[in-house]
Design a protein around this motif. Structure first.
Motif, short mmCIF file in Angstrom:
data_model
loop_
_atom_site.label_atom_id
_atom_site.label_comp_id
_atom_site.label_asym_id
_atom_site.label_seq_id
_atom_site.Cartn_x
_atom_site.Cartn_y
_atom_site.Cartn_z
N LYS A 163 -10.02 41.21 0.72
CA LYS A 163 -9.83 41.08 2.25
C LYS A 163 -11.09 40.12 2.82
O LYS A 163 -12.29 40.56 2.38
CB LYS A 163 -9.67 42.38 3.14
CG LYS A 163 -8.26 42.95 3.00
CD LYS A 163 -8.24 44.28 3.81
CE LYS A 163 -6.97 44.81 3.57
NZ LYS A 163 -6.87 46.08 4.23
N GLN A 164 -10.94 39.16 3.60
CA GLN A 164 -11.96 38.63 4.11
C GLN A 164 -12.53 39.10 5.25
O GLN A 164 -11.82 39.84 6.37
CB GLN A 164 -11.67 36.88 4.65
CG GLN A 164 -12.81 36.25 4.96
CD GLN A 164 -12.19 34.92 5.58
OE1 GLN A 164 -12.90 34.33 6.49
NE2 GLN A 164 -11.06 34.25 4.77
N ILE A 165 -13.74 39.40 5.46
CA ILE A 165 -14.24 40.11 6.69
C ILE A 165 -15.45 39.27 7.33
O ILE A 165 -15.80 38.45 6.83
CB ILE A 165 -14.70 41.57 6.26
CG1 ILE A 165 -16.00 41.30 5.12
CG2 ILE A 165 -13.59 42.46 5.77
CD1 ILE A 165 -16.81 42.75 4.94
N LEU A 166 -15.68 39.76 8.73
CA LEU A 166 -17.16 39.12 9.20
C LEU A 166 -18.20 40.05 8.92
O LEU A 166 -17.98 41.49 9.18
CB LEU A 166 -16.86 38.94 10.58
CG LEU A 166 -15.42 38.06 10.87
CD1 LEU A 166 -15.26 37.67 12.35
CD2 LEU A 166 -15.77 36.59 10.18
N ARG A 167 -19.35 39.68 8.70
CA ARG A 167 -20.44 40.53 8.81
C ARG A 167 -21.18 40.38 9.96
O ARG A 167 -21.54 39.24 10.38
CB ARG A 167 -21.50 40.13 7.63
CG ARG A 167 -20.84 40.20 6.24
CD ARG A 167 -21.54 40.07 5.15
NE ARG A 167 -22.32 41.29 4.70
CZ ARG A 167 -23.23 41.51 3.68
NH1 ARG A 167 -23.08 40.61 2.74
NH2 ARG A 167 -23.86 42.57 3.55
N THR A 168 -21.36 41.57 10.67
CA THR A 168 -22.04 41.18 12.31
C THR A 168 -23.11 42.07 12.11
O THR A 168 -23.43 43.38 11.46
CB THR A 168 -21.05 41.88 13.21
OG1 THR A 168 -20.82 43.26 12.93
CG2 THR A 168 -19.75 41.14 13.45
N GLN A 169 -24.05 41.65 13.12
CA GLN A 169 -25.53 42.75 13.28
C GLN A 169 -25.66 42.80 14.73
O GLN A 169 -25.70 41.72 15.64
CB GLN A 169 -26.50 41.70 12.67
CG GLN A 169 -27.98 42.34 12.90
CD GLN A 169 -29.18 41.79 12.43
OE1 GLN A 169 -28.98 40.43 11.96
NE2 GLN A 169 -30.21 42.32 12.43
N LEU A 170 -25.41 44.04 15.10
CA LEU A 170 -25.69 44.35 16.65
C LEU A 170 -26.89 44.75 16.82
O LEU A 170 -27.51 45.70 16.45
CB LEU A 170 -24.47 45.34 16.95
CG LEU A 170 -22.97 45.12 17.09
CD1 LEU A 170 -22.21 46.16 16.87
CD2 LEU A 170 -22.78 44.27 18.04
N THR A 171 -27.42 44.31 18.11
CA THR A 171 -28.70 44.67 18.90
C THR A 171 -28.68 44.90 20.20
O THR A 171 -27.92 44.47 20.74
CB THR A 171 -29.78 43.75 18.26
OG1 THR A 171 -29.60 42.52 18.93
CG2 THR A 171 -30.08 43.64 16.82
N ALA A 172 -29.42 45.67 20.48
CA ALA A 172 -29.64 46.04 22.07
C ALA A 172 -31.14 46.29 22.65
O ALA A 172 -31.85 46.80 21.86
CB ALA A 172 -28.82 47.12 22.37
N THR A 173 -31.30 46.17 23.98
CA THR A 173 -32.64 46.39 24.68
C THR A 173 -32.20 47.37 25.60
O THR A 173 -30.98 47.19 26.14
CB THR A 173 -33.23 45.10 25.07
OG1 THR A 173 -32.66 44.49 26.12
CG2 THR A 173 -33.66 44.24 23.90
N SER A 174 -33.33 48.08 25.91
CA SER A 174 -32.76 49.09 27.05
C SER A 174 -32.73 48.65 28.28
O SER A 174 -33.39 47.72 28.63
CB SER A 174 -33.81 50.55 26.75
OG SER A 174 -35.17 49.83 27.07
N SER A 175 -32.40 49.49 29.17
CA SER A 175 -32.15 49.16 30.76
C SER A 175 -32.96 50.03 31.51
O SER A 175 -33.18 51.21 31.06
CB SER A 175 -30.49 49.34 31.04
OG SER A 175 -30.43 48.96 32.58
N CYS A 176 -33.49 49.64 32.51
CA CYS A 176 -34.15 50.53 33.52
C CYS A 176 -33.34 51.53 33.90
O CYS A 176 -31.99 51.33 34.08
CB CYS A 176 -34.64 49.67 34.71
SG CYS A 176 -35.93 48.27 34.00
N LYS A 177 -33.75 52.58 34.63
CA LYS A 177 -32.97 53.65 35.18
C LYS A 177 -32.29 53.44 36.14
O LYS A 177 -30.86 53.83 36.27
CB LYS A 177 -33.97 54.91 35.28
CG LYS A 177 -34.53 55.48 34.08
CD LYS A 177 -35.30 56.72 34.50
CE LYS A 177 -36.18 57.31 33.17
NZ LYS A 177 -37.09 58.10 33.55
N THR A 178 -32.88 52.40 37.27
CA THR A 178 -32.15 52.16 38.42
C THR A 178 -31.55 50.75 38.54
O THR A 178 -30.90 50.39 39.49
CB THR A 178 -33.15 52.26 39.56
OG1 THR A 178 -34.25 51.65 39.24
CG2 THR A 178 -33.45 53.92 39.73
#
Length: 485
Positions: A163-178
């Motif tokens: 099967k053909q698939i996609l390779r993904t790389q997920l990243t995130a940065t945090s959010s302020c509390k308010t």
């Protein structure tokens, strides 16, 4: 993929139906080479062995080519066996791509060495650098085997489709509390461009999204040829934090209050203000009671506002001092009693620098002048002076001869006037017929002229009063007392 369970007639130097011999002498098992292992799918499986100068393999032409720079996945079952005609050291499977029979132009994937003799499921992910129309599977040497030049043996069974698939790389940065300041990003390769994106919640359609609050965000990526990949990433809440250590003065008015801040997390450097004024300080000393408002910000402009209210203990105060005089100058039955509030409980008390005591009544004192102190649990102290008097120089007990229980507040009770520290006290009152009408063991309790709830008529009554003096002398007074109206 044709004949993915590798069904065929057991034999040596053969390939199962739909497959061809890619190199040397693969075998269809079980039942040959002394192998009677049960297939993991269907009835048969393939055995491959190899060494540094010798490799066995099977291959087939693909129904659809493996396209360069696209990512694919497939799975299969592998096992190892030490004996296969001779000893082996390990198993290792290699997958090759090619453009013609027996072509091993590109090594796509290897399992690495293993020695488990039980069937286990393996998953291969590979991205060809070139387009291939053939795929082949080989026993592949990866390390030296001292017992044989054919030291690699691998059993393979139960292949999946490719099967053909996609390779993904997920990243995130945090959010302020308010405030929503978080970001998410997905990077994709191994598929047909262009890609489309769908993030939820929010239905965002770009590979990167900003201004997000803390939470989990799922993304679906779709390649131009319809291949999809899904993933999720969490935007954490900023860990910007100011640990607070507050010290309160032990005693009111000391102004030894202090606040110490330990700032961590977030994205340094930090900006801090106290009651609207910027400050570089982190330790604040000699603070007066009141409200202190801090605003903390980091490079991400996350802000944390917090109030610290400093409230000192109430002042330790002696509200009232009451003394009980000595019965006479020859005894030590005087006392001092304090009523205290404020400070921090429990309190302790002392007079004339004697030992501290927890009781708010200091008893067994002689007549005289006293300096007293009261301290709380933090060592805060209040004090003063008082005197214990004695109404009589000499000790005695006097019995009255009459009383008038008419409720005028004057001479309403019959009891002795005691000017001594007496013990073992008893007062008994009898009428003229010898019946007991009143009795008590408390010198402070007098007879009110009633007997069993009935007021007595004016007449003479006989009393017997016994006690022991402060000098340990037993006394007994007997006489009459007249009840008058």
């Amino acid at each position: 993929m044709r004949n993915s369970s590798l069904e065929g007639t057991p034999g040596v130097k053969v390939a199962p139906g739909g497959w061809t011999v890619a190199a040397n002498t693969p075998d269809v098992l079980p039942g040959v080479m002394g192998i009677y292992k049960i297939a993991n799918a269907g009835n048969t499986f393939v055995g491959l062995q190899g060494g540094p100068v010798y490799r066995e393999g099977i291959e087939q032409e693909l129904p659809a080519p493996l396209i360069a720079d696209r990512t694919y996945t497939m799975s299969f079952d592998l096992a190892y066996n030490e004996m296969y005609g001779h000893k082996h050291c390990y198993g290792n499977l290699a997958i090759f791509g090619g453009s013609s029979p027996k072509d091993t132009a590109e090594l796509l994937w290897t399992s690495g060495s293993f020695t488990d003799t039980s069937w286990h499921r393996w998953n291969a992910i590979f991205t060809p650098k070139k387009t291939h129309t053939y795929i082949s599977f080989y026993a592949y040497p990866s390390e030296n085997c001292p017992v044989s030049s054919y030291g690699v043996l691998v059993f393979i069974d139960n292949l999946s489709t490719i099967k053909q698939i996609l390779r993904t790389q997920l990243t995130a940065t945090s959010s302020c509390k308010t405030t929503g300041t978080g970001t998410v990003q997905v990077k994709v390769n191994g598929g047909a461009e262009p890609y489309t994106y769908l993030w939820t919640p929010g239905n965002y359609t770009t590979p990167e999204v900003s201004g997000l609050t803390a939470g989990t965000y799922a993304v679906t990526v779709t390649a131009a040829n319809g291949v999809t990949a899904k993933g999720a990433v969490t935007v954490e809440e900023s860990d910007l934090h100011a640990a607070q250590q507050v010290t309160i003065s032990d005693c009111a008015g000391d102004n030894k209050n202090a606040i110490s801040l330990n700032i961590t997390g977030g994205l340094p450097p930090y900006d801090l203000s106290l009651n609207g004024k910027e400050t570089e300080e982190r330790d604040f000393r000699q603070l007066t009671p009141g409200n202190y408002v801090f605003v903390l910000k980091d490079k991400q402009v996350c802000a944390d506002t917090f109030n610290i209210f400093i409230k000192e203990p109430k002042p330790l105060q002696i509200r009232q001092v009451a003394t009980t005089p000595c019965s006479c100058s020859e005894v030590t039955d005087g006392s001092i009693r304090w009523e205290v509030d404020g400070g921090t409980r429990p309190y302790k008390y002392r007079v004339n620098e004697y030992a501290w005591q927890p009781d708010s009544i200091q008893a067994n004192l002689k007549a005289g002048n006293y300096q007293y102190e009261v301290a709380d649990a933090n060592g805060c102290v209040d004090g003063g002076h008082t005197s214990i008097t004695s109404p009589n120089q000499y000790c005695f007990v006097m019995m009255p001869s009459a009383f008038s229980p008419n409720g005028d507040g004057n001479n309403d009770l019959f009891r002795p006037r005691v000017y001594d520290a007496i013990t073992d006290y008893r007062l008994s009152v009898y009428n003229r017929w010898g019946s007991l009408v009143f009795q008590t063991n408390d010198p402070k309790t007098g007879w009110d002229g009633y007997s069993h709830g009935v007021p007595q008529t004016p007449q003479a009554f006989i009393y017997v009063c016994t006690f022991t003096t402060s000098k340990s002398e037993p006394k007994s007074y007997t006489g009459s007392v007249v009840l008058v109206k």
